[in-house]
Scaffold this active site. Structure first.
Site, PDB file in Angstrom:
ATOM      1  N   LEU A 163       4.486   9.724  54.165  1.00  0.00           N
ATOM      2  CA  LEU A 163       3.973   8.531  53.829  1.00  0.00           C
ATOM      3  C   LEU A 163       3.863   7.607  55.479  1.00  0.00           C
ATOM      4  O   LEU A 163       4.830   7.979  56.352  1.00  0.00           O
ATOM      5  CB  LEU A 163       4.753   7.948  52.732  1.00  0.00           C
ATOM      6  CG  LEU A 163       4.172   6.088  52.617  1.00  0.00           C
ATOM      7  CD1 LEU A 163       3.546   6.182  51.457  1.00  0.00           C
ATOM      8  CD2 LEU A 163       5.270   5.381  52.197  1.00  0.00           C
TER       9      LEU A 163
ATOM     10  N   GLU B  45      10.088  14.053  55.220  1.00  0.00           N
ATOM     11  CA  GLU B  45      10.455  11.812  55.795  1.00  0.00           C
ATOM     12  C   GLU B  45      11.912  12.674  54.860  1.00  0.00           C
ATOM     13  O   GLU B  45      12.152  13.949  54.282  1.00  0.00           O
ATOM     14  CB  GLU B  45       9.544  11.053  55.163  1.00  0.00           C
ATOM     15  CG  GLU B  45       9.135  12.186  53.687  1.00  0.00           C
ATOM     16  CD  GLU B  45       8.541  10.799  53.071  1.00  0.00           C
ATOM     17  OE1 GLU B  45       7.673  10.179  53.541  1.00  0.00           O
ATOM     18  OE2 GLU B  45       6.714  11.414  51.469  1.00  0.00           O
TER      19      GLU B  45
ATOM     20  N   TYR C  35       2.008   1.241  44.629  1.00  0.00           N
ATOM     21  CA  TYR C  35       3.725   0.471  45.226  1.00  0.00           C
ATOM     22  C   TYR C  35       4.012  -0.469  46.459  1.00  0.00           C
ATOM     23  O   TYR C  35       2.942   0.376  47.166  1.00  0.00           O
ATOM     24  CB  TYR C  35       4.878  -0.212  44.057  1.00  0.00           C
ATOM     25  CG  TYR C  35       6.113   1.096  44.673  1.00  0.00           C
ATOM     26  CD1 TYR C  35       5.727   2.738  45.061  1.00  0.00           C
ATOM     27  CD2 TYR C  35       6.714   0.764  45.191  1.00  0.00           C
ATOM     28  CE1 TYR C  35       6.444   2.952  45.120  1.00  0.00           C
ATOM     29  CE2 TYR C  35       7.599   1.630  46.355  1.00  0.00           C
ATOM     30  CZ  TYR C  35       7.455   3.444  46.491  1.00  0.00           C
ATOM     31  OH  TYR C  35       8.590   4.126  47.072  1.00  0.00           O
TER      32      TYR C  35
ATOM     33  N   LYS D  49       1.353   5.745  47.611  1.00  0.00           N
ATOM     34  CA  LYS D  49       2.518   5.065  47.371  1.00  0.00           C
ATOM     35  C   LYS D  49       2.568   5.448  45.765  1.00  0.00           C
ATOM     36  O   LYS D  49       2.235   3.745  45.589  1.00  0.00           O
ATOM     37  CB  LYS D  49       3.071   3.606  48.370  1.00  0.00           C
ATOM     38  CG  LYS D  49       4.178   3.293  48.360  1.00  0.00           C
ATOM     39  CD  LYS D  49       4.525   2.406  49.742  1.00  0.00           C
ATOM     40  CE  LYS D  49       6.006   2.068  49.399  1.00  0.00           C
ATOM     41  NZ  LYS D  49       7.138   3.108  49.437  1.00  0.00           N
TER      42      LYS D  49
HETATM   43  N1  PDD Z   1      10.165   3.451  50.459  1.00  0.00           N
HETATM   44  N2  PDD Z   1       8.810   7.080  52.972  1.00  0.00           N
HETATM   45  C1  PDD Z   1       8.773   7.473  51.029  1.00  0.00           C
HETATM   46  C2  PDD Z   1       8.973   8.660  50.724  1.00  0.00           C
HETATM   47  C3  PDD Z   1       9.278   5.806  51.236  1.00  0.00           C
HETATM   48  O1  PDD Z   1       9.192   6.051  49.742  1.00  0.00           O
HETATM   49  C4  PDD Z   1       9.808   5.201  52.001  1.00  0.00           C
HETATM   50  C5  PDD Z   1       9.413   3.925  51.798  1.00  0.00           C
HETATM   51  C6  PDD Z   1       9.235   4.838  53.676  1.00  0.00           C
HETATM   52  C7  PDD Z   1       9.128   3.971  54.713  1.00  0.00           C
HETATM   53  O2  PDD Z   1       8.036   3.624  54.030  1.00  0.00           O
HETATM   54  P1  PDD Z   1       8.205   1.443  55.125  1.00  0.00           P
HETATM   55  O3  PDD Z   1       8.055   1.614  56.098  1.00  0.00           O
HETATM   56  O4  PDD Z   1       6.307   1.543  55.123  1.00  0.00           O
HETATM   57  O5  PDD Z   1       9.374   1.223  53.934  1.00  0.00           O
HETATM   58  C8  PDD Z   1       9.057   6.630  53.397  1.00  0.00           C
HETATM   59  C9  PDD Z   1      10.099   1.925  50.255  1.00  0.00           C
HETATM   60  C10 PDD Z   1      11.257   1.329  50.703  1.00  0.00           C
HETATM   61  C11 PDD Z   1      10.400   1.673  48.368  1.00  0.00           C
HETATM   62  O6  PDD Z   1      10.729   2.687  47.765  1.00  0.00           O
HETATM   63  O7  PDD Z   1      11.631   1.273  47.831  1.00  0.00           O
END
Ligand code: PDD
Length: 306
Positions: free
Chosen positions: A222, A198, A44, A162
């Protein structure tokens, strides 16, 4: 009969896209044999939308391509197709909700097949897109900052994908929720002691000696879209920025701690495991590096959305 919807989160009949057609969200259905449902076998993206425009779209597409390729799911659209679909989604949701600021969600699962672990060849992926009106963190949260807790990272070894297999992330976030905090900062034994991977759904940053330190993307971290963005914003602002491991002990001496994600943008962490973050007059308060990067982020929203 409509499926029950979570209260106050979504407009129940907001338009969404499922497998080739537009329909109200509360009417969208997938097969119970969908591998996304049975195995979390899907990937996703969550893309912020400002003023009806997609923020850092190309970067999201590059990450989606990586996730699909790693999971061996064929890309059912390609960047042009995704752009057209997402633009139509955003326009439809804006017309429905009156909100041009949204969080767009897209999911691709391997598809529908009898339940068996091996990847069945030749499946048609299930494609689902929805978007909801989104209000970024408000002034109070930016003034106060958020509380975080730390916990051991017990998730899997393919954090570069992701994936919709999010039980590990959900369990990690709940540790924070159970302690009245906003996010769980995860730590893993890297062979040189415990280091930050993270947050449960965010990337983590520390300010040390005036420099912004972020964790380099890996199979434990990620490649958050905000990692490259913050590097660029630091460059513009003349703030030193390094990607390198952050030791657990460095969190306790950091001048500032920040988290970043699509929905939370950039937020200051002002309490960690119940202790105020930072030093002197700024102990427990958002710091100057956060303030500068937040302002730069606001400018980037306007300049980097298409
Ligand atoms: N999650 N690390 C993880 C495990 C995440 O699920 C996310 C973002 C990030 C940050 O990535 P980004 O800057 O691209 O949003 C880091 C999304 C927002 C979610 O699962 O809703």
């Amino acid at each position: 009969m409509s499926a029950p919807m979570p209260a106050a989160l979504l407009l129940p009949d907001v338009p969404c896209w499922l497998d080739g057609r537009w329909l109200p969200l509360n009417e969208a259905r997938v097969s119970v044999l969908d591998r996304g449902f049975l195995f979390g076998d899907g990937v996703y993206e969550v893309i912020p939308v400002y003023g009806g425009r997609l923020f850092r779209f190309d970067e999201h597409m590059a990450r989606l391509a990586h996730s699909l390729q790693a999971a061996r799911i064929p890309d059912p659209q390609g960047p042009e197709g995704w752009l057209a679909l997402l633009r139509e989604l955003v326009a439809r949701v804006a017309a429905h909700s009156g909100s041009a600021d949204q969080l767009a969600y897209l999911q691709v699962t391997r598809g529908v097949a009898p339940r068996a672990h091996p990847m069945p060849p030749g499946l048609t992926p299930t494609v689902f897109l929805m978007s909801q009106p989104h209000t970024p963190p408000g002034p109070a949260q930016r003034r106060e900052g958020v509380a975080c807790v730390t916990a051991r990272d017990f998730r899997w070894e393919r954090g570069d994908i992701k994936s919709t297999s999010l039980l590990g992330g959900v369990m990690a976030r709940q540790i924070a929720v159970d302690r009245g905090a906003a996010e769980t900062i995860l730590l893993r034994d890297s062979g040189h002691g415990m280091t930050v991977t993270e947050g449960s759904s965010s990337n983590v940053w520390a300010v040390l000696d005036g420099a912004l330190i972020g964790v380099p993307p890996s199979t434990h971290t990620l490649a958050g879209i905000r990692i490259e963005l913050l590097r660029e914003l630091c460059e513009e602002e003349g703030i030193a920025c390094h990607l390198r491991p952050i030791a657990e002990a460095e969190l306790t001496i950091a001048d500032e701690i920040l988290i970043s994600s699509a929905g939370r943008e950039l937020l200051p962490v002002t309490r960690l495991d119940g202790e105020p973050v930072g030093h002197g007059a700024l102990r427990g308060k958002p710091g100057p590096v956060y303030a500068r990067l937040h302002a730069a982020y606001e400018r980037a929203k306007v300049e980097q959305s298409i």
